[in-house]
Motif scaffolding. Sequence first.
Motif, PDB file in Angstrom:
ATOM      1  N   ARG A 217       1.960   6.702  -6.872  1.00  0.00           N
ATOM      2  CA  ARG A 217       0.906   7.603  -7.366  1.00  0.00           C
ATOM      3  C   ARG A 217       1.240   9.057  -7.062  1.00  0.00           C
ATOM      4  O   ARG A 217       0.994   9.932  -7.890  1.00  0.00           O
ATOM      5  N   ASP A 218       1.805   9.315  -5.880  1.00  0.00           N
ATOM      6  CA  ASP A 218       2.228  10.679  -5.542  1.00  0.00           C
ATOM      7  C   ASP A 218       3.293  11.182  -6.516  1.00  0.00           C
ATOM      8  O   ASP A 218       3.370  12.373  -6.808  1.00  0.00           O
TER       9      ASP A 218
ATOM     10  N   ASP B 164       0.831  -1.209   0.000  1.00  0.00           N
ATOM     11  CA  ASP B 164       0.000   0.000   0.000  1.00  0.00           C
ATOM     12  C   ASP B 164       0.866   1.259   0.000  1.00  0.00           C
ATOM     13  O   ASP B 164       0.578   2.226  -0.710  1.00  0.00           O
ATOM     14  N   GLY B 165       1.935   1.229   0.782  1.00  0.00           N
ATOM     15  CA  GLY B 165       2.851   2.374   0.828  1.00  0.00           C
ATOM     16  C   GLY B 165       3.528   2.595  -0.513  1.00  0.00           C
ATOM     17  O   GLY B 165       3.694   3.734  -0.964  1.00  0.00           O
TER      18      GLY B 165
ATOM     19  N   ILE C 108       2.347   1.775  -3.456  1.00  0.00           N
ATOM     20  CA  ILE C 108       1.343   2.308  -4.383  1.00  0.00           C
ATOM     21  C   ILE C 108       1.122   3.797  -4.143  1.00  0.00           C
ATOM     22  O   ILE C 108       1.087   4.595  -5.087  1.00  0.00           O
ATOM     23  N   ARG C 109       0.980   4.186  -2.870  1.00  0.00           N
ATOM     24  CA  ARG C 109       0.789   5.621  -2.560  1.00  0.00           C
ATOM     25  C   ARG C 109       1.974   6.453  -3.038  1.00  0.00           C
ATOM     26  O   ARG C 109       1.802   7.505  -3.653  1.00  0.00           O
ATOM     27  N   THR C 110       3.189   5.972  -2.772  1.00  0.00           N
ATOM     28  CA  THR C 110       4.392   6.699  -3.177  1.00  0.00           C
ATOM     29  C   THR C 110       4.460   6.842  -4.689  1.00  0.00           C
ATOM     30  O   THR C 110       4.759   7.922  -5.212  1.00  0.00           O
TER      31      THR C 110
ATOM     32  N   ASP D 175       0.054   2.925 -13.020  1.00  0.00           N
ATOM     33  CA  ASP D 175      -0.010   1.579 -12.450  1.00  0.00           C
ATOM     34  C   ASP D 175       0.765   0.561 -13.279  1.00  0.00           C
ATOM     35  O   ASP D 175       1.502  -0.259 -12.741  1.00  0.00           O
TER      36      ASP D 175
END
Length: 130
Positions: free
Chosen positions: A107-108, A100-101, A103-105, A113
């Motif tokens: 996307r930021d 999850d981390g 993916i967040r990083t 994807d």
Amino acid sequence: MTAGITVDLSDPVPPFEQIRRQLSSLITVGILEPGNRLPPVRSLAADLGIAAGTVARAYKELEQAGLIESRRRNGTVVVGPPQAPHGTVRADAAVMAAVDGLIRTARDAGIRDDTLIDLVRGRLSSKLEP
């Protein structure tokens, strides 16, 4: 219910393998739990816009791996994730938090994807040591 299952026809990985990988991952991390019913082959195939034989092959391979079971009256159900070898501790929550981390990083940072998946595959194939 497609549980977020997608098929990318431009991906060189065959569609049945994409489905198998995604369902296997969902079962392994506990999103699909023992007893959960999977959609019928024809229903999932129609939702994904692919041939029923493609989904049937993915289901067959998942059944051979011991992740799902086809039952006459109950359809196809999840029987559980693969058992961890005796003496090992599964770190599903920690792994999911790390994913999850990531993916967040990504996307930021504006990483798409599909690019993130390619990056992860590349790193996995480089056989990094822990």
